[in-house]
Motif scaffolding. Structure first.
Motif, mmCIF file in Angstrom:
data_model
loop_
_atom_site.group_PDB
_atom_site.id
_atom_site.type_symbol
_atom_site.label_atom_id
_atom_site.label_comp_id
_atom_site.label_asym_id
_atom_site.label_seq_id
_atom_site.Cartn_x
_atom_site.Cartn_y
_atom_site.Cartn_z
ATOM 1 N N GLN A 50 0.847 -1.187 0.000
ATOM 2 C CA GLN A 50 0.000 0.000 0.000
ATOM 3 C C GLN A 50 0.889 1.246 0.000
ATOM 4 O O GLN A 50 1.326 1.711 1.058
ATOM 5 C CB GLN A 50 -0.920 -0.006 1.221
ATOM 6 N N PRO A 51 1.177 1.811 -1.183
ATOM 7 C CA PRO A 51 2.120 2.937 -1.278
ATOM 8 C C PRO A 51 1.724 4.164 -0.469
ATOM 9 O O PRO A 51 2.600 4.919 -0.030
ATOM 10 C CB PRO A 51 2.129 3.255 -2.779
ATOM 11 N N SER A 52 0.422 4.370 -0.247
ATOM 12 C CA SER A 52 -0.001 5.573 0.483
ATOM 13 C C SER A 52 0.580 5.614 1.891
ATOM 14 O O SER A 52 0.775 6.693 2.454
ATOM 15 C CB SER A 52 -1.527 5.636 0.550
ATOM 16 N N GLU A 53 0.880 4.440 2.480
ATOM 17 C CA GLU A 53 1.467 4.410 3.815
ATOM 18 C C GLU A 53 2.868 5.021 3.813
ATOM 19 O O GLU A 53 3.240 5.774 4.698
ATOM 20 C CB GLU A 53 1.513 2.969 4.345
ATOM 21 N N ALA A 54 3.668 4.663 2.797
ATOM 22 C CA ALA A 54 5.028 5.218 2.701
ATOM 23 C C ALA A 54 4.992 6.691 2.310
ATOM 24 O O ALA A 54 5.834 7.487 2.752
ATOM 25 C CB ALA A 54 5.847 4.423 1.687
ATOM 26 N N ILE A 55 3.995 7.053 1.494
ATOM 27 C CA ILE A 55 3.915 8.436 1.006
ATOM 28 C C ILE A 55 3.528 9.396 2.127
ATOM 29 O O ILE A 55 3.792 10.602 2.042
ATOM 30 C CB ILE A 55 2.926 8.520 -0.177
#
Length: 457
Positions: free
Chosen positions: A182-187
């Motif tokens: 889930q890229p939004s977590e890193a972003i």
């Protein structure tokens, strides 16, 4: 006999949790370093006995030797993390570290009770994330060029979010994951670094307009992907960081008005949003469909009462996606409402510590990073617990460090490692201030001695 042990265990766990929660707030106010260290050691003992009692109960109810193996592996993980932080970072915040271990413990207990396979995966992710996180405090301390990577942070965020929007499959009504991540977590991290980098250099109207445009791009892509929980977290972090850096109430007011208008537009554009609002307003009216999840959550919370039913005595499996979005409801059912309140207070202690670190840091770039990451953490906790208790519509975000979810766990552990790095920087600043203060006093005394000698002659 087993039922007697289970019944007694919930009161033992609750008592230990209450004492731990008291320590969280009392330790911060303790001026004596030796006394503070003793309280921190007591916290570790409390965590150990909570884990031992909980896993003993789970084993007695299941007689699954995987539970014993998991417990041993978990204790080794906690011991290694505690030792390495003490060896590598003598100035690290041990209270922050203890709180992380406590929240992870609660998550491991509930996941082990629900699904031992998922609990094992969560432990592996936690161990890998912690190994990576050990290098972050020294990076924060040494890599002074991080402030200059403004547009790199923005580019990473926009590209990854666009990739999710274009390539990810829809799951539970939203596009969240790409290749199992889930890229939004890193972003969340790169977004805060972008905001801090930009606003620490310039807070003029032009700068606020530019940073608002980039933030709107992030939030807009998340809304189109129907990842509304992350969109709200990004928006709140943006509002707080702009307001703190500019100290302009007008920007805060405009942001709130704009956010409210965007929420109304999203309600009319997306059926997914309307369903969640409908389930929030009257879940019993739509019990067979979108209201089923929240009704089961409320039943679980009500069934648990103040003291809970005891581990393995409830039926949290009846709540859909309980291991991710509704783990707070499972905690309320089996460990009780008082335990859940203590858990909220521990999360609050976490946030207050981060805010305290932000207030005491001199460098505006690092100050804004601490404040932004703390805001994201606190608001995510609010969204998860608020949704599970029907205080607000469900947004589908996880409870940091407690819920199942590799991306969320990895991101949160990295965020806390960054906070540890900022705490160490703050300690360095305090040492430098004390050093300069001593040097100044020495110079003043030297001048006074010279003056005395001159007057004698």
């Amino acid at each position: 006999m087993i039922n007697v042990i289970v019944e007694l265990s919930k009161y033992i766990i609750l008592t230990l949790m209450i004492v731990y929660t008291f320590h969280c707030f009392y330790t911060v106010r303790q001026p004596d370093e030796e006394e503070r260290n003793e309280l921190l050691r007591q916290q570790l003992i409390l965590i150990f006995f909570i884990d031992f009692t909980a896993f003993l109960v789970i084993y007695l109810k299941t007689f699954d030797y995987k539970v014993v193996r998991f417990y041993i592996e978990m204790q080794i993980f906690f011991a290694v993390i505690q030792i390495l932080y003490r060896v590598l970072y003598k100035k690290a915040s041990l209270l922050l570290l203890n709180n992380m271990c406590m929240l992870l413990s609660v998550g491991f207990i509930m996941l082990c009770r629900l699904d031992i396979t998922m609990a094992t995966k969560q432990l592996l992710v936690a161990a890998g994330a912690s190994a990576v996180a050990l290098a972050i405090p020294v990076m924060i301390r040494k890599m002074r060029f991080l402030r200059k990577l403004t547009w790199i942070y923005a580019g990473i965020g926009v590209v990854l979010l666009a990739a999710v929007f274009l390539l990810a499959r829809t799951s539970y009504g939203a596009k969240l994951t790409l290749l199992g991540v889930q890229p939004s977590e890193a972003i969340k991290i790169t977004f805060v670094f972008f905001m801090a980098s930009f606003l620490s250099r310039d807070t003029s109207l032009k700068a606020v307009v530019q940073v608002s445009a980039v933030a709107a791009f992030h939030v807009g892509i998340l809304v189109l992907s129907r990842d509304l929980g992350s969109a709200v977290i990004f928006f709140v972090a943006y509002l707080v960081m702009v307001y703190v850096s500019t100290r302009n109430v007008g920007y805060l007011g405009l942001g709130l008005v704009g956010g409210s208008g965007a929420a109304v537009v999203a309600y009319h554009l997306f059926g997914h949003v309307r369903q969640r609002v409908s389930a929030w307003k009257d879940p019993m009216a739509v019990y067979q469909n979108e209201g089923y999840q929240i009704v089961q959550s409320l039943f679980a919370i009500g069934t648990g009462g103040w003291f809970g039913m005891g581990l393995c005595q409830g039926s949290p499996e009846s709540i859909p996606v309980v291991k991710n979005d509704f783990i707070f409801s499972a905690i309320c059912e089996e460990l009780g409402g008082i335990f859940a309140i203590c858990l909220i207070l521990v999360c609050m202690s976490f946030f207050l510590m981060i805010v305290n670190i932000a207030l005491r840091i001199i460098n505006p770039f690092y100050k804004l990073i601490a404040l932004g990451l703390g805001t994201e953490y606190a608001f995510q906790v609010f969204l998860t617990i608020g949704g599970a208790t029907k205080f607000i519509p469900m947004t589908g975000v996880t409870l940091p460090l407690v819920s199942y979810g590799g991306s969320s766990l990895l991101s949160t552990i990295l965020m806390l490692a960054i906070i540890q790095g900022l705490y160490i920087l703050r300690e360095d600043e305090d040492e430098e201030f004390e050093k300069r203060k001593k040097e100044a006093l020495q110079r003043i005394r030297a001048r006074e001695e010279i003056g005395d000698r001159t007057r004698r002659f």
